[in-house]
Scaffold this motif. Sequence first.
Motif, PDB file in Angstrom:
ATOM      1  N   THR A  95       6.761   5.215   4.117  1.00  0.00           N
ATOM      2  CA  THR A  95       7.618   4.689   5.090  1.00  0.00           C
ATOM      3  C   THR A  95       9.056   4.273   4.334  1.00  0.00           C
ATOM      4  O   THR A  95      10.002   4.914   5.153  1.00  0.00           O
ATOM      5  CB  THR A  95       7.167   3.451   6.090  1.00  0.00           C
ATOM      6  OG1 THR A  95       5.879   3.907   6.501  1.00  0.00           O
ATOM      7  CG2 THR A  95       8.019   3.270   7.145  1.00  0.00           C
ATOM      8  N   PHE A  96       9.048   3.870   3.516  1.00  0.00           N
ATOM      9  CA  PHE A  96      10.416   3.326   2.715  1.00  0.00           C
ATOM     10  C   PHE A  96      10.949   4.542   2.183  1.00  0.00           C
ATOM     11  O   PHE A  96      12.141   4.745   2.377  1.00  0.00           O
ATOM     12  CB  PHE A  96      10.133   2.355   1.512  1.00  0.00           C
ATOM     13  CG  PHE A  96      11.367   1.941   0.951  1.00  0.00           C
ATOM     14  CD1 PHE A  96      12.183   1.164   1.525  1.00  0.00           C
ATOM     15  CD2 PHE A  96      11.483   2.421  -0.295  1.00  0.00           C
ATOM     16  CE1 PHE A  96      13.246   0.789   0.636  1.00  0.00           C
ATOM     17  CE2 PHE A  96      12.640   2.348  -1.121  1.00  0.00           C
ATOM     18  CZ  PHE A  96      13.740   1.290  -0.533  1.00  0.00           C
ATOM     19  N   LEU A  97      10.196   5.541   1.587  1.00  0.00           N
ATOM     20  CA  LEU A  97      10.739   6.833   1.192  1.00  0.00           C
ATOM     21  C   LEU A  97      11.334   7.562   2.213  1.00  0.00           C
ATOM     22  O   LEU A  97      12.204   8.418   2.074  1.00  0.00           O
ATOM     23  CB  LEU A  97       9.836   7.529   0.511  1.00  0.00           C
ATOM     24  CG  LEU A  97       9.314   7.011  -0.928  1.00  0.00           C
ATOM     25  CD1 LEU A  97       8.208   7.752  -1.427  1.00  0.00           C
ATOM     26  CD2 LEU A  97      10.443   7.100  -1.819  1.00  0.00           C
ATOM     27  N   ARG A  98      10.638   7.784   3.446  1.00  0.00           N
ATOM     28  CA  ARG A  98      11.044   8.458   4.475  1.00  0.00           C
ATOM     29  C   ARG A  98      12.415   7.811   5.205  1.00  0.00           C
ATOM     30  O   ARG A  98      13.331   8.740   5.522  1.00  0.00           O
ATOM     31  CB  ARG A  98       9.998   8.449   5.584  1.00  0.00           C
ATOM     32  CG  ARG A  98       8.782   9.548   4.850  1.00  0.00           C
ATOM     33  CD  ARG A  98       7.783   9.585   6.083  1.00  0.00           C
ATOM     34  NE  ARG A  98       6.282  10.009   5.504  1.00  0.00           N
ATOM     35  CZ  ARG A  98       6.561  11.504   5.538  1.00  0.00           C
ATOM     36  NH1 ARG A  98       7.387  12.498   5.533  1.00  0.00           N
ATOM     37  NH2 ARG A  98       5.227  11.958   4.942  1.00  0.00           N
ATOM     38  N   ASN A  99      12.317   6.609   5.308  1.00  0.00           N
ATOM     39  CA  ASN A  99      13.347   5.698   5.924  1.00  0.00           C
ATOM     40  C   ASN A  99      14.695   5.421   5.349  1.00  0.00           C
ATOM     41  O   ASN A  99      15.836   5.388   5.231  1.00  0.00           O
ATOM     42  CB  ASN A  99      12.797   4.847   7.078  1.00  0.00           C
ATOM     43  CG  ASN A  99      11.857   5.192   7.866  1.00  0.00           C
ATOM     44  OD1 ASN A  99      12.170   6.214   8.497  1.00  0.00           O
ATOM     45  ND2 ASN A  99      11.034   4.251   8.234  1.00  0.00           N
ATOM     46  N   GLY A 100      14.155   4.702   4.191  1.00  0.00           N
ATOM     47  CA  GLY A 100      15.112   4.271   3.309  1.00  0.00           C
ATOM     48  C   GLY A 100      16.080   5.229   2.229  1.00  0.00           C
ATOM     49  O   GLY A 100      17.013   4.792   1.974  1.00  0.00           O
ATOM     50  N   PHE A 101      15.231   6.248   2.088  1.00  0.00           N
ATOM     51  CA  PHE A 101      16.094   7.200   1.167  1.00  0.00           C
ATOM     52  C   PHE A 101      16.998   8.373   1.900  1.00  0.00           C
ATOM     53  O   PHE A 101      17.193   9.329   1.465  1.00  0.00           O
ATOM     54  CB  PHE A 101      15.355   7.690   0.067  1.00  0.00           C
ATOM     55  CG  PHE A 101      14.900   6.724  -0.832  1.00  0.00           C
ATOM     56  CD1 PHE A 101      15.321   5.578  -1.080  1.00  0.00           C
ATOM     57  CD2 PHE A 101      13.903   7.003  -1.836  1.00  0.00           C
ATOM     58  CE1 PHE A 101      14.947   4.492  -1.856  1.00  0.00           C
ATOM     59  CE2 PHE A 101      13.698   6.198  -2.939  1.00  0.00           C
ATOM     60  CZ  PHE A 101      14.278   5.035  -2.914  1.00  0.00           C
TER      61      PHE A 101
ATOM     62  N   ASP B  82       0.752  -1.072  -0.081  1.00  0.00           N
ATOM     63  CA  ASP B  82       0.081   0.041  -0.095  1.00  0.00           C
ATOM     64  C   ASP B  82       0.901   1.182  -0.173  1.00  0.00           C
ATOM     65  O   ASP B  82       2.155   1.167   0.054  1.00  0.00           O
ATOM     66  CB  ASP B  82      -0.913  -0.094   1.330  1.00  0.00           C
ATOM     67  CG  ASP B  82      -0.445  -0.099   2.586  1.00  0.00           C
ATOM     68  OD1 ASP B  82       1.051   0.228   2.577  1.00  0.00           O
ATOM     69  OD2 ASP B  82      -1.000  -0.266   3.518  1.00  0.00           O
ATOM     70  N   TYR B  83       0.186   2.496  -0.042  1.00  0.00           N
ATOM     71  CA  TYR B  83       1.123   3.691  -0.346  1.00  0.00           C
ATOM     72  C   TYR B  83       1.720   3.856   1.033  1.00  0.00           C
ATOM     73  O   TYR B  83       2.822   4.272   1.018  1.00  0.00           O
ATOM     74  CB  TYR B  83       0.214   4.684  -0.680  1.00  0.00           C
ATOM     75  CG  TYR B  83       0.885   6.090  -0.789  1.00  0.00           C
ATOM     76  CD1 TYR B  83       1.751   6.351  -1.762  1.00  0.00           C
ATOM     77  CD2 TYR B  83       1.138   6.975   0.279  1.00  0.00           C
ATOM     78  CE1 TYR B  83       2.698   7.596  -2.031  1.00  0.00           C
ATOM     79  CE2 TYR B  83       1.773   8.111   0.111  1.00  0.00           C
ATOM     80  CZ  TYR B  83       2.344   8.553  -0.985  1.00  0.00           C
ATOM     81  OH  TYR B  83       3.616   9.225  -0.969  1.00  0.00           O
ATOM     82  N   GLN B  84       1.153   3.515   2.202  1.00  0.00           N
ATOM     83  CA  GLN B  84       1.732   3.947   3.401  1.00  0.00           C
ATOM     84  C   GLN B  84       3.187   3.294   3.606  1.00  0.00           C
ATOM     85  O   GLN B  84       4.125   3.744   4.125  1.00  0.00           O
ATOM     86  CB  GLN B  84       0.887   3.375   4.454  1.00  0.00           C
ATOM     87  CG  GLN B  84       1.353   3.725   5.925  1.00  0.00           C
ATOM     88  CD  GLN B  84       1.495   5.217   6.124  1.00  0.00           C
ATOM     89  OE1 GLN B  84       0.390   6.131   5.617  1.00  0.00           O
ATOM     90  NE2 GLN B  84       2.759   5.867   6.788  1.00  0.00           N
ATOM     91  N   HIS B  85       2.973   2.011   2.906  1.00  0.00           N
ATOM     92  CA  HIS B  85       4.324   1.210   3.098  1.00  0.00           C
ATOM     93  C   HIS B  85       5.542   1.898   2.142  1.00  0.00           C
ATOM     94  O   HIS B  85       6.805   2.029   2.653  1.00  0.00           O
ATOM     95  CB  HIS B  85       4.030  -0.242   2.424  1.00  0.00           C
ATOM     96  CG  HIS B  85       5.430  -1.240   2.546  1.00  0.00           C
ATOM     97  ND1 HIS B  85       5.875  -1.779   3.575  1.00  0.00           N
ATOM     98  CD2 HIS B  85       6.176  -1.400   1.556  1.00  0.00           C
ATOM     99  CE1 HIS B  85       6.874  -2.462   3.292  1.00  0.00           C
ATOM    100  NE2 HIS B  85       7.070  -2.136   2.141  1.00  0.00           N
ATOM    101  N   LEU B  86       5.084   2.328   1.049  1.00  0.00           N
ATOM    102  CA  LEU B  86       5.937   2.983   0.148  1.00  0.00           C
ATOM    103  C   LEU B  86       6.528   4.356   0.777  1.00  0.00           C
ATOM    104  O   LEU B  86       7.672   4.615   0.717  1.00  0.00           O
ATOM    105  CB  LEU B  86       5.330   3.248  -1.168  1.00  0.00           C
ATOM    106  CG  LEU B  86       6.133   4.053  -2.265  1.00  0.00           C
ATOM    107  CD1 LEU B  86       7.677   3.389  -2.506  1.00  0.00           C
ATOM    108  CD2 LEU B  86       5.223   4.297  -3.573  1.00  0.00           C
TER     109      LEU B  86
END
Length: 327
Positions: free
Chosen positions: A207-213, A201-205
């Motif tokens: 979170t990934f953008l905030r933390n992973g990048f 879902d978009y929330q997962h993406l």
Amino acid sequence: MTGIKKIAVLTSGGDAPGMNAAIRAVVRGAIYNDLQVMGVYRGYDGLIKNDLFEMTSKSVSNIIQQGGTILKSARSKEFRTPEGRKLAHDNLVQNEVDALVVIGGDGTFAGARIFGLEFNFPVVGIPGTIDNDLYGTDYTIGYDTALNTVIDAVDKIRDTASAHSRLFFIEVMGRDAGFLALRGGIASGAEAVLVPEIDTDYQHLDTFLRNGFKKEKSSSIVLVAEGEKIGGGAIKIAEKVAQEHPNYDVRVTILGHIQRGGSPSAYDRVSASQMGVAAVEALLDDQKSIMIGMVNREIVFVPFNKALKNKKSLNPDLLRLIDVLSI
């Protein structure tokens, strides 16, 4: 040995690099076994319109390196009806054709299965689809070439992404299957992959953008299969990301039909050649209503029913690999 004297061959559904290599192998494999061969223009539609012609060894000269299909391809609404299939069968009988080889994907095989059952007509399928989504075979014709096309395109896009420190969402084909996106993502070093098989879902993406990048990276690539679960494809996803993450310079590229075209890879050419000859030999062995597949690089015979009924799964180890390598 059967009483088969003449076979027909057609291509149906979406084209895939290597289809011509398969046609060539069917024609020459048949001639090697003293069979006559008829080509069918435009798939099942050509069967219904009696658009058949005799093929010789010369008919398939100088085509192994060509993308697309010399027999053309089309989708046929009429073949989905009993009346259309009867007309197709009548035309095969009129042309004294004893068996049929079809090259295509799941839609092609669904039609072939029904046709074979209705008329007790021998049909063998060769899997030709860039999606690589058919159960019972490790590989479908065209997948390797399309994968290399994706990798080449992403490599070029990463050059400009790095020059401007951009986040690129790149959409690849795969309405119901993420095989192209997953392997393409690993091979091109993508930071994330969105595929239809995973209910992201978009929330997962987000979170990934905030933390992973948060890491210092000169560029970031997210590969998006066109059938991903968030909805809207790469364009809609990128628009939302751009609004909620204004610190990212977001861009979108949709690779589209360049993934279908181009000269087939060596692997596609060799595998298509193996499958084409195997299809002819299977018919001569009294096999019917089967797909020619490859498992561990060996030819296998898969009943249409099994290939269509079951869903091919993504390799979970490759999914995990994306997470491991994106740090």
